[in-house]
Motif scaffolding. Structure first.
Motif, short mmCIF file in Angstrom:
data_model
loop_
_atom_site.label_atom_id
_atom_site.label_comp_id
_atom_site.label_asym_id
_atom_site.label_seq_id
_atom_site.Cartn_x
_atom_site.Cartn_y
_atom_site.Cartn_z
N UNK A 51 -11.15 30.42 46.22
CA UNK A 51 -10.39 31.28 45.59
C UNK A 51 -11.00 31.20 44.05
N UNK A 52 -11.34 29.93 43.51
CA UNK A 52 -12.02 29.87 42.12
C UNK A 52 -13.37 30.88 42.14
N UNK A 53 -14.19 30.75 43.22
CA UNK A 53 -15.51 31.29 43.37
C UNK A 53 -15.23 32.73 43.58
N UNK A 54 -14.28 33.14 44.26
CA UNK A 54 -14.20 34.55 44.23
C UNK A 54 -13.57 35.37 42.91
N UNK A 55 -12.63 34.37 42.13
CA UNK A 55 -12.01 34.82 40.91
C UNK A 55 -13.61 35.13 39.97
N UNK A 56 -14.05 34.29 39.84
CA UNK A 56 -15.25 34.04 38.86
C UNK A 56 -16.26 35.04 39.28
N UNK A 57 -16.38 35.51 40.67
CA UNK A 57 -17.25 36.66 41.08
C UNK A 57 -16.55 37.71 40.35
N UNK A 58 -15.39 38.31 40.48
CA UNK A 58 -14.71 39.41 39.99
C UNK A 58 -14.89 39.57 38.65
N UNK A 59 -14.65 38.47 38.01
CA UNK A 59 -14.87 38.46 36.43
C UNK A 59 -16.41 39.03 36.14
N UNK A 60 -17.43 38.36 36.91
CA UNK A 60 -18.81 38.96 36.53
C UNK A 60 -18.91 39.87 36.79
N UNK A 61 -18.35 40.70 37.80
CA UNK A 61 -18.64 42.09 38.10
C UNK A 61 -18.09 42.81 37.15
N UNK A 62 -16.80 42.52 36.70
CA UNK A 62 -16.17 43.48 35.62
C UNK A 62 -16.91 43.32 34.26
N UNK A 63 -17.67 42.33 33.91
CA UNK A 63 -18.30 42.03 32.72
C UNK A 63 -19.74 42.82 32.77
N UNK A 64 -20.19 42.65 34.05
CA UNK A 64 -21.43 43.62 34.31
C UNK A 64 -21.35 45.04 33.82
N UNK A 65 -20.13 45.60 34.38
CA UNK A 65 -19.72 47.06 34.45
C UNK A 65 -19.51 47.19 32.99
N UNK A 81 -21.31 32.40 32.05
CA UNK A 81 -20.56 31.31 32.40
C UNK A 81 -19.96 31.57 33.88
N UNK A 82 -19.49 32.95 34.16
CA UNK A 82 -18.75 33.37 35.32
C UNK A 82 -19.80 33.63 36.46
N UNK A 83 -20.93 34.01 36.29
CA UNK A 83 -22.18 34.16 37.11
C UNK A 83 -22.32 32.55 37.65
N UNK A 84 -22.37 31.83 36.74
CA UNK A 84 -22.63 30.21 37.13
C UNK A 84 -21.51 29.79 37.95
N UNK A 85 -20.56 29.83 37.69
CA UNK A 85 -19.35 29.51 38.29
C UNK A 85 -19.05 30.00 39.80
N UNK A 86 -19.36 31.30 39.87
CA UNK A 86 -19.50 31.95 41.12
C UNK A 86 -20.81 31.62 41.95
N UNK A 87 -21.80 30.90 41.53
CA UNK A 87 -22.83 30.63 42.33
C UNK A 87 -23.77 31.66 42.60
N UNK A 88 -23.85 32.63 41.64
CA UNK A 88 -25.01 33.78 41.91
C UNK A 88 -25.92 33.33 40.87
#
Length: 630
Positions: A51-65, A81-88
């Protein structure tokens, strides 16, 4: 927020209403926020790893947009920060590099260093890291070393620069062409970064790195002036004054031709530190021009260096209150830039020495507690702590401080200039404890070292000038001691003193012994002998434009003055009460002022080699001495 949650406005409001009613969340102009950081931490911890990884991934996608009304700097930091926590890893590396540029633009050095270190951490996990960053890894290490230095981590800077040189196949010194020809420029930058860090640590190897870095560059290369400016400052710090002045002048001329304003400011500050103390206006003008230029172009390290050196220069001119004001200005400036912890220690140490010279010992000790461990500033703060332990007669604490100094600056890998105050303290301690033969051997060894270094450094003529009176006093007392060994030591010391080269004019005074428990005050010959030798090498008396500095005070051996703005009677009383007065044959203070001064600046030179000048001009009529009661 809708994009991050993946829901409509109505669904989002309905989901958040219970949390708002329970006073967990509060509404803001831009959305919602937790009422307390502990609540946010508790919610984040309660999430499952997926759940944490998916939440950070959604944050990263929103910030990229893109997010409306969010500054670009904040967006870059959040995305890293969020890309690192999402393991991207690829996105995290690119975002961290862009965020590091934003951090550098606002002088956020700790954040800048953390982001650069994240780039290095992710480097091996991203195949196209060079294309994403635009630099090879060794040049990212150069940047990490430079930021580490400003952030107060010179050891880390040395490690990063050494790692970069290893990647290029460059090892050791005096092998500048160990790298491939196409890597010469990159190797030079790594040499320069490591040389700067070693200089700040007071360790050997700085000059070798800088010299090799210059050899790798063409004469007209734009980086050559920056390396030359650092080399001039290092030569000055290690006491090679003539070479430092020549190098600084060449750098100044070349920097003005190339438009390299940073190197120009650096060279101006070095020339200000090397200026003739008898021409104070010239030196202060050079400092003012260098500091002003550094502040104009936003070069914080050069500006801080200029303020540190200016404070020490004013102290050497016996303008203690002006020196204190510059130190306080430097501390204020570090506070503005968020560098109090990493760079403020140099100003705290300099101000502590000023207060020490003024007899304000409690304030001096309090200021020393602000100096953080590590680097040459910490070692110089320890030398002042030795003096305080000596004057308050805490021999056990003094020995512990000396051991700590040697751990901070081992003698085998650091400049002998930095160890001079320690030799003086050990010599005084031996005399005060009645170990006169030990003091004589120390004196002989110190003078032998001076003679051995005379041919290879211009510092040798003046390195031990400030201890000349002490050496002579020890020799005179040894001559009156029973036993052949004492008399032989006295003869050897006198012969070495007679071989000392002449000293040219200087306003820097020569300190005397402070009275300590058990010090004999009945023997007249040691003090007569030491004062005669001091008079042979002292500067001519000069009139001062400062109303608080009289002609007579400028002539006294300890002209640092316990407080330049105090009348002589008050100054003598302070010196007598605190135990920092010259002892005389009748057991009363003949001159006031502290004993051995402590080096304070990160790269300020020791007193320059000096020669005898003309005899002092006649002064005003002498007044009878007014001594404190008791």
């Amino acid at each position: 927020m809708n994009r991050r949650a993946g829901s409509s406005d109505v669904e989002l409001d309905a989901a958040l209403r219970p949390a708002v009613d329970a006073r967990i969340l509060r509404s803001t102009a831009d959305g919602y926020a937790f009422r307390h950081a502990l609540l946010a931490e508790a919610v984040h911890t309660d999430l499952m790893p997926g759940e944490r990884v998916r939440a950070h991934r959604r944050y990263a996608e929103a910030l990229q947009a893109g997010v409306e009304r969010m500054p670009e700097r904040e967006r870059a930091l959040q995305l890293a920060h969020h890309a690192h926590c999402a393991h991207d890893q690829p996105l995290a590396l690119s975002a961290a590099w862009r965020a590091a540029d934003h951090a550098a633009a606002v002088d956020a050095y700790p954040e800048h260093l953390g982001l650069i270190e994240r780039v290095l951490e992710l480097w091996d996990q991203v195949p196209d890291a060079v294309e994403r960053v635009g630099l090879p890894r060794d040049q990212v290490l150069v940047r990490a070393a430079e930021v580490s230095l400003v952030a107060g981590s010179p050891r880390r800077a040395v490690s990063y620069a050494t790692e970069g040189l290893d990647e290029l196949g460059v090892t050791g010194f005096r092998d500048p062409h160990g790298a491939r020809r196409e890597s010469f420029e990159r190797a030079s930058r790594l040499r320069h970064a490591r040389g700067r860090a070693l200089k700040e640590m007071g360790r050997d190897g700085a000059l070798e790195d800088l010299a090799d870095g210059l050899v790798l560059l063409a004469h007209d290369h734009p980086d050559a002036t920056a390396v030359g400016a650092t080399m001039a400052a290092t030569l000055m710090m290690r006491g090679h004054h003539d070479q430092a002045a020549r190098m600084a002048r060449r750098v100044l001329d070349r920097a003005r031709v190339l438009g390299d304003r940073r190197s120009e400011a650096d060279a101006l500050i070095t020339l200000g530190g090397l200026s003739d103390p008898l021409d104070a206006d010239e030196g202060l003008a050079l400092f003012g021009a260098g500091i002003g230029l550094a502040r104009e172009i936003g070069d914080v390290p050069v500006e801080i260096r200029g303020l540190v050196n200016l404070a020490g220069h004013l102290k050497n001119l016996d303008r203690l209150e002006e020196s204190a004001r510059v130190s306080l200005e430097g501390m204020r400036r570090c506070g503005e830039l968020g560098l109090t912890r990493t760079q403020g220690g140099a100003f705290a140490c300099g101000l502590a020495v000023t207060r020490f010279h003024q007899g304000r010992f409690a304030e001096s000790e309090e200021l020393l507690s602000r100096v953080t461990e590590g680097g040459v500033t910490w070692a110089r703060a320890l030398t002042l702590r030795m003096q305080l332990d000596l004057y308050r007669w805490r021999p056990d604490a003094l020995r512990a401080t000396i051991d700590e100094f040697h751990r901070a600056l081992p003698a085998r890998v650091s400049s002998p200039v930095e160890h001079l105050p320690v030799h003086g303290v050990l010599q005084q301690l031996a005399v005060y404890e009645g170990r006169l033969l030990d003091a004589g051997r120390m004196t002989r060894d110190l003078l032998h070292r001076t003679a051995g270094e005379r041919s290879r450094t211009p510092l040798a003529q003046g390195l031990y000038r400030s201890t000349l009176v002490r050496h002579t006093s020890v020799a005179a007392r040894l001559a009156e001691e029973p036993g052949e060994e004492a008399r032989q030591l006295a003869r050897e010391v006198r012969e070495l003193l007679d071989d000392m080269p002449p000293l040219r004019n200087t306003p820097t005074p020569t300190p005397g012994w402070p009275p300590m428990p058990g010090w004999p005050r009945t023997r007249r010959s040691p003090w007569r002998c030491s004062r005669r030798r001091w008079r042979r090498s002292r500067p001519p008396a000069t009139w001062s434009s400062e109303p608080s500095t009289s002609w007579r005070r400028r002539r006294r051996p300890c002209g640092r003055g316990a407080a330049t703005a105090r009348p002589r009677t008050s100054t003598r009383s302070t010196a007598w009460r605190s135990g920092t007065a010259w002892p005389c044959s009748r057991g009363r203070p003949a001159r006031c002022g502290p004993a051995t001064p402590c080096p304070t600046r990160t790269d300020t030179p020791p007193p320059a080699p000096l020669r005898n000048g003309p005899r002092s001009p006649p002064g005003p009529p002498r007044r009878p001495d007014r001594r404190p009661p008791g």
